[in-house]
Scaffold this motif. Structure first.
Motif, PDB file in Angstrom:
ATOM      1  N   ARG A   1       0.828  -1.217   0.000  1.00 27.21           N
ATOM      2  CA  ARG A   1       0.000   0.000   0.000  1.00 27.21           C
ATOM      3  C   ARG A   1       0.860   1.264   0.000  1.00 27.21           C
ATOM      4  O   ARG A   1       0.513   2.262  -0.630  1.00 27.21           O
TER       5      ARG A   1
ATOM      6  N   ALA B   1      -4.883   0.408 -10.920  1.00 25.95           N
ATOM      7  CA  ALA B   1      -5.521   0.591  -9.605  1.00 25.95           C
ATOM      8  C   ALA B   1      -6.021  -0.747  -9.058  1.00 25.95           C
ATOM      9  O   ALA B   1      -5.850  -1.051  -7.864  1.00 25.95           O
ATOM     10  N   GLN B   2      -6.625  -1.547  -9.914  1.00 20.21           N
ATOM     11  CA  GLN B   2      -7.103  -2.863  -9.486  1.00 20.21           C
ATOM     12  C   GLN B   2      -5.934  -3.780  -9.134  1.00 20.21           C
ATOM     13  O   GLN B   2      -5.979  -4.522  -8.148  1.00 20.21           O
TER      14      GLN B   2
ATOM     15  N   HIS C   1      -2.983  -2.838  -8.055  1.00 19.16           N
ATOM     16  CA  HIS C   1      -2.409  -2.359  -6.796  1.00 19.16           C
ATOM     17  C   HIS C   1      -3.189  -2.906  -5.600  1.00 19.16           C
ATOM     18  O   HIS C   1      -2.601  -3.395  -4.620  1.00 19.16           O
ATOM     19  N   ARG C   2      -4.509  -2.850  -5.678  1.00 15.66           N
ATOM     20  CA  ARG C   2      -5.325  -3.377  -4.583  1.00 15.66           C
ATOM     21  C   ARG C   2      -5.111  -4.878  -4.410  1.00 15.66           C
ATOM     22  O   ARG C   2      -5.022  -5.389  -3.274  1.00 15.66           O
ATOM     23  N   MET C   3      -5.002  -5.596  -5.530  1.00 23.16           N
ATOM     24  CA  MET C   3      -4.809  -7.045  -5.473  1.00 23.16           C
ATOM     25  C   MET C   3      -3.473  -7.402  -4.825  1.00 23.16           C
ATOM     26  O   MET C   3      -3.389  -8.293  -3.961  1.00 23.16           O
TER      27      MET C   3
ATOM     28  N   ALA D   1      -1.659  -5.512  -2.801  1.00 19.28           N
ATOM     29  CA  ALA D   1      -1.676  -5.129  -1.396  1.00 19.28           C
ATOM     30  C   ALA D   1      -2.370  -6.187  -0.547  1.00 19.28           C
ATOM     31  O   ALA D   1      -1.871  -6.586   0.516  1.00 19.28           O
ATOM     32  N   ALA D   2      -3.528  -6.672  -1.023  1.00 22.35           N
ATOM     33  CA  ALA D   2      -4.258  -7.690  -0.274  1.00 22.35           C
ATOM     34  C   ALA D   2      -3.491  -9.008  -0.230  1.00 22.35           C
ATOM     35  O   ALA D   2      -3.423  -9.675   0.819  1.00 22.35           O
TER      36      ALA D   2
ATOM     37  N   GLU E   1      -0.417  -8.801   2.236  1.00 21.88           N
ATOM     38  CA  GLU E   1      -0.803  -8.890   3.643  1.00 21.88           C
ATOM     39  C   GLU E   1      -1.257 -10.296   4.006  1.00 21.88           C
ATOM     40  O   GLU E   1      -0.934 -10.810   5.085  1.00 21.88           O
TER      41      GLU E   1
END
Length: 223
Positions: free
Chosen positions: A152, A182-183, A185-187, A189-190, A193
């Motif tokens: 993130r 953007a999609q 990046h979210r993937m 990041a998730a 983690e």
């Protein structure tokens, strides 16, 4: 008709002289330098053409190796190696093309040597298959790796990972427009983690490479 004064006459004569001099000048228009992307596309096309020409030579349909095309490829490789303003995606593409070319060049050199030493019958028969195998191995050996601990916050690392993945997909003919950044990046990041929590690691190593003509995208714990 009124007589011209001295100053008007000198001005008119000067204008006539400049006009005569201008007629004798040759205007040189320099061709625009191709963009880096255009040069990379040309290099890729030339490597593909060179492979076809060497296949033709080893199959006995040409009398001499295609050294003219080979020299053109070598020149393009050296010129792009001196380019200091390559983006990460352009550098990744360049390194992939060079790895492929070097692998094929070594194979061609061995096969030419075999032919010259009288061992070329078998090499000529297997050249096409050996070249394909060398190309697959070169693709597998060249990979881009990225270590991410906080996807993130670490935006540059995710951007470079995305650029490498897009370029790898394009290099083997796959669509690269199905996942916007953007999609992605979210993937990432998730996923980062989730892997950190499940595997008990501090960082995640992501790898992008080509294997058997397809893109491999893998993640594993970085201890």
């Amino acid at each position: 008709m009124p007589r011209e004064n001295r100053f008007a006459r000198r001005a008119r004569e000067g204008e006539q002289q400049r006009h005569r001099e201008g007629q004798g000048k040759v205007v040189v228009v320099r061709d625009a330098q191709p963009s880096v992307d255009d040069q990379l596309a040309r290099l890729e096309d030339d490597i593909r053409k060179l492979k076809v020409e060497f296949d033709i030579f080893f199959n006995g349909a040409a009398k001499r190796p295609p050294y003219d095309t080979k020299n053109r490829v070598e020149t393009a490789v050296k010129r792009l190696a001196d380019e200091r303003n390559l983006t990460f995606a352009q550098r990744y593409r360049y390194n992939s093309l060079v790895a492929r070319y070097v692998s094929l060049r070594d194979l061609w050199r061995r096969n030419v040597q075999d032919r010259e030493e009288g061992r070329g019958a078998r090499a000529a028969a297997l050249a096409k298959f050996a070249a394909a195998d060398e190309e697959r191995r070169a693709a597998r050996s060249h990979q881009a790796t990225f270590i991410c601990s906080d996807a993130r916050a670490d935006l540059p690392t995710v951007q470079n990972l995305y650029a490498a993945l897009v370029e790898a997909k394009r290099s083997c003919g796959e669509s690269a427009d199905d996942i916007p950044f953007a999609q992605f990046h979210r993937m990432i990041a998730a996923r980062t983690e989730a892997l950190k929590e499940r595997l008990g690691c501090e960082s995640v190593r992501y790898s992008v490479y080509l294997e058997d003509g397809r893109v491999s995208f893998k993640a594993k714990a970085e201890r």
